[in-house]
Design an enzyme around this catalytic site. Structure first.
Site, PDB file in Angstrom:
ATOM      1  N   ILE A   1      55.878  27.479  60.216  1.00 27.19           N
ATOM      2  CA  ILE A   1      55.736  27.533  58.745  1.00 27.19           C
ATOM      3  C   ILE A   1      54.537  28.415  58.442  1.00 27.19           C
ATOM      4  O   ILE A   1      53.387  28.029  58.695  1.00 27.19           O
ATOM      5  CB  ILE A   1      55.488  26.145  58.099  1.00 27.19           C
ATOM      6  CG1 ILE A   1      56.592  25.153  58.478  1.00 27.19           C
ATOM      7  CG2 ILE A   1      55.402  26.291  56.583  1.00 27.19           C
ATOM      8  CD1 ILE A   1      56.419  23.765  57.838  1.00 27.19           C
ATOM      9  N   ASP A   2      54.784  29.597  57.929  1.00 29.10           N
ATOM     10  CA  ASP A   2      53.672  30.413  57.468  1.00 29.10           C
ATOM     11  C   ASP A   2      53.500  30.103  55.987  1.00 29.10           C
ATOM     12  O   ASP A   2      54.436  30.272  55.198  1.00 29.10           O
ATOM     13  CB  ASP A   2      53.916  31.900  57.697  1.00 29.10           C
ATOM     14  CG  ASP A   2      52.645  32.679  57.403  1.00 29.10           C
ATOM     15  OD1 ASP A   2      51.602  32.345  57.985  1.00 29.10           O
ATOM     16  OD2 ASP A   2      52.688  33.591  56.555  1.00 29.10           O
TER      17      ASP A   2
ATOM     18  N   ASP B   1      51.163  35.379  62.618  1.00 28.11           N
ATOM     19  CA  ASP B   1      51.344  35.757  61.205  1.00 28.11           C
ATOM     20  C   ASP B   1      51.809  37.202  61.088  1.00 28.11           C
ATOM     21  O   ASP B   1      52.313  37.604  60.038  1.00 28.11           O
ATOM     22  CB  ASP B   1      50.021  35.628  60.423  1.00 28.11           C
ATOM     23  CG  ASP B   1      49.466  34.222  60.423  1.00 28.11           C
ATOM     24  OD1 ASP B   1      50.259  33.288  60.227  1.00 28.11           O
ATOM     25  OD2 ASP B   1      48.248  34.059  60.620  1.00 28.11           O
TER      26      ASP B   1
HETATM   27  C1  IPD Z   1      48.197  31.149  57.320  1.00 32.37           C
HETATM   28  C2  IPD Z   1      48.746  31.768  56.068  1.00 32.37           C
HETATM   29  C3  IPD Z   1      47.608  32.087  55.139  1.00 32.37           C
HETATM   30  C4  IPD Z   1      46.606  33.020  55.802  1.00 32.37           C
HETATM   31  C5  IPD Z   1      46.115  32.422  57.104  1.00 32.37           C
HETATM   32  C6  IPD Z   1      47.299  32.135  58.009  1.00 32.37           C
HETATM   33  P1  IPD Z   1      49.750  29.248  58.384  1.00 32.37           P
HETATM   34  O1  IPD Z   1      49.229  30.791  58.189  1.00 32.37           O
HETATM   35  O2  IPD Z   1      49.468  32.934  56.333  1.00 32.37           O
HETATM   36  O3  IPD Z   1      48.062  32.695  53.983  1.00 32.37           O
HETATM   37  O4  IPD Z   1      45.508  33.195  54.950  1.00 32.37           O
HETATM   38  O5  IPD Z   1      45.215  33.303  57.729  1.00 32.37           O
HETATM   39  O6  IPD Z   1      46.856  31.653  59.250  1.00 32.37           O
HETATM   40  O7  IPD Z   1      48.576  28.469  58.927  1.00 32.37           O
HETATM   41  O8  IPD Z   1      50.159  28.761  57.048  1.00 32.37           O
HETATM   42  O9  IPD Z   1      50.840  29.398  59.371  1.00 32.37           O
END
Ligand code: IPD
Length: 277
Positions: free
Chosen positions: A92-93, A220
Site C-alpha cells: 500500500i503506497d 515507492d
Molecule cells: C510513503 C508514501 C508517502 C511518501 C513516503 C513513502 P508508504 O509510502 O509514498 O507519500 O512521502 O516517503 O514512504 O509508507 O505509504 O508505502
C-alpha cells in the site's frame, strides 16, 4: 526472454488487481495501526496481508525469484538488489491516506533483472486506474498510452512532492525550505497527494510537470521508474546524476531541462540509504 517478461507482467497485473480489491474493501473499515521508523510512519494489518499475498502468489509462479517488500524489510529482511530477478513491492503506497480512509492509495510492483528495472505495475485502487510499463514497450493507464509533459520552464511548472514520515524538526525545516525555493522561482504550484508512486504516475501521464522527494524508498519508485521512462519522462538523482534506487531521493520530470532546474534549487536532506544494513 520477451515472452518471459510478458508472462511476468501478466502475473504482476493479476495479483495487483487482487490486492487492489482487498485494499478498496478495507479502506473504510476499522484498522489496527502500528508505527515503524517514526510516529508518522504507519503500517496496518492490510499492508502485511497484501504484501504476503503478492509475495506468495509470485513466488509460487516463479520460485527462483527474489523479493524486496516494504513490510518484509520493516520486519528485518535485507534490502539488497542482486542480479537475480527481484520483485520490489509496496503493498500500500499511501498508508497514511489508507489509515485515514483517504481514497488516494496504490499498489506498486516493479521487477528488476540483472539490476535493471524491466517492468512496473501501479494500481490506484479506488479510482481503478492501472498503470503499466515494460522497458522498450511503452507505458499505459488502463490501456491508454502515456506521454509525460513537454514543459521545459520551471516558472510554468506544477510540481508534486511528499513530506515523508520524518518529523525531526531540522529535516522538516529543510523540506519546507526546498518548497520555498521552488515557489520563489516562481513555479506555478506545489501539490502533495500522499503517495509517491501515484505522484510518479501523474508525471508519466503528463498531469503535472515534475515530482521530487527526499526520504522515499526503493519500493515507492521501482515500478514508477519504468512507467515514467516509457512515457518519455526521466528520473534522476536530486544532485543531477543517474537515479540511484536505494538512495531515497529522486527528481522526476517530463523533460531533462525541467529536472535540472529543480535540481539547481534543491538542498539535500540526508536519509539513511535503503541498502545500508
Ligand atoms: C510513503 C508514501 C508517502 C511518501 C513516503 C513513502 P508508504 O509510502 O509514498 O507519500 O512521502 O516517503 O514512504 O509508507 O505509504 O508505502
Amino acid at each position: 526472454r520477451d515472452e518471459l517478461l510478458e508472462e511476468y507482467l501478466k502475473a504482476a497485473v493479476q495479483v495487483t488487481l487482487e490486492a487492489g480489491q482487498i485494499i478498496r474493501e478495507a479502506l473504510t473499515s476499522e484498522k489496527r495501526v502500528q508505527t515503524k521508523s517514526s510516529a508518522a510512519d504507519l503500517v496496518t494489518e492490510t499492508d502485511q496481508l497484501v504484501e504476503n499475498l503478492i509475495i506468495s502468489t509470485l513466488s509460487n509462479k516463479f520460485p527462483s525469484h527474489r523479493f524486496i517488500g516494504e513490510e518484509s524489510v520493516a520486519a528485518g529482511e535485507k534490502c539488497i538488489l542482486t542480479d537475480d530477478p527481484t520483485w520490489i513491492i509496496d503493498p500500500i503506497d499511501g498508508t497514511c491516506n489508507f489509515v485515514h480512509g483517504t481514497p488516494v492509495v496504490a499498489v506498486s510492483i516493479g521487477l528488476s533483472v540483472k539490476k535493471e528495472l524491466e517492468l512496473g505495475v501501479i494500481y490506484s485502487c479506488v479510482e481503478e486506474k492501472l498503470y503499466t510499463g515494460r522497458k522498450g514497450h511503452g507505458a499505459f493507464c488502463n490501456g491508454q498510452k502515456l506521454q509525460a509533459s513537454t514543459q521545459t520552464d520551471l516558472s510554468k511548472a506544477l510540481i508534486l512532492t511528499e513530506l515523508g514520515s520524518i518529523r525531526d524538526p531540522v529535516a522538516v525545516k529543510m523540506l519546507f525550505n526546498n518548497m520555498e525555493r521552488l515557489l520563489k522561482v516562481p513555479a506555478h504550484g506545489i501539490r502533495i497527494v500522499g503517495s509517491a508512486a501515484l505522484d510518479l504516475c501523474h508525471v508519466a501521464a503528463g498531469d503535472v510537470d515534475a515530482f521530487y522527494q527526499f526520504g522515499l524508498h526503493c519500493w515507492d519508485m521501482a515500478a514508477a521508474a519504468v512507467i515514467v521512462g516509457e512515457a518519455g519522462g526521466i528520473m534522476i538523482d536530486t544532485a543531477g546524476g543517474p537515479l540511484d534506487l536505494m538512495s531515497r531521493r529522486v527528481v522526476a520530470a517530463g523533460t531533462l531541462e525541467m529536472a535540472y532546474q529543480i535540481v539547481k534549487e534543491l538542498q539535500p536532506v540526508a536519509y539513511e540509504r535503503d541498502d545500508s544494513t
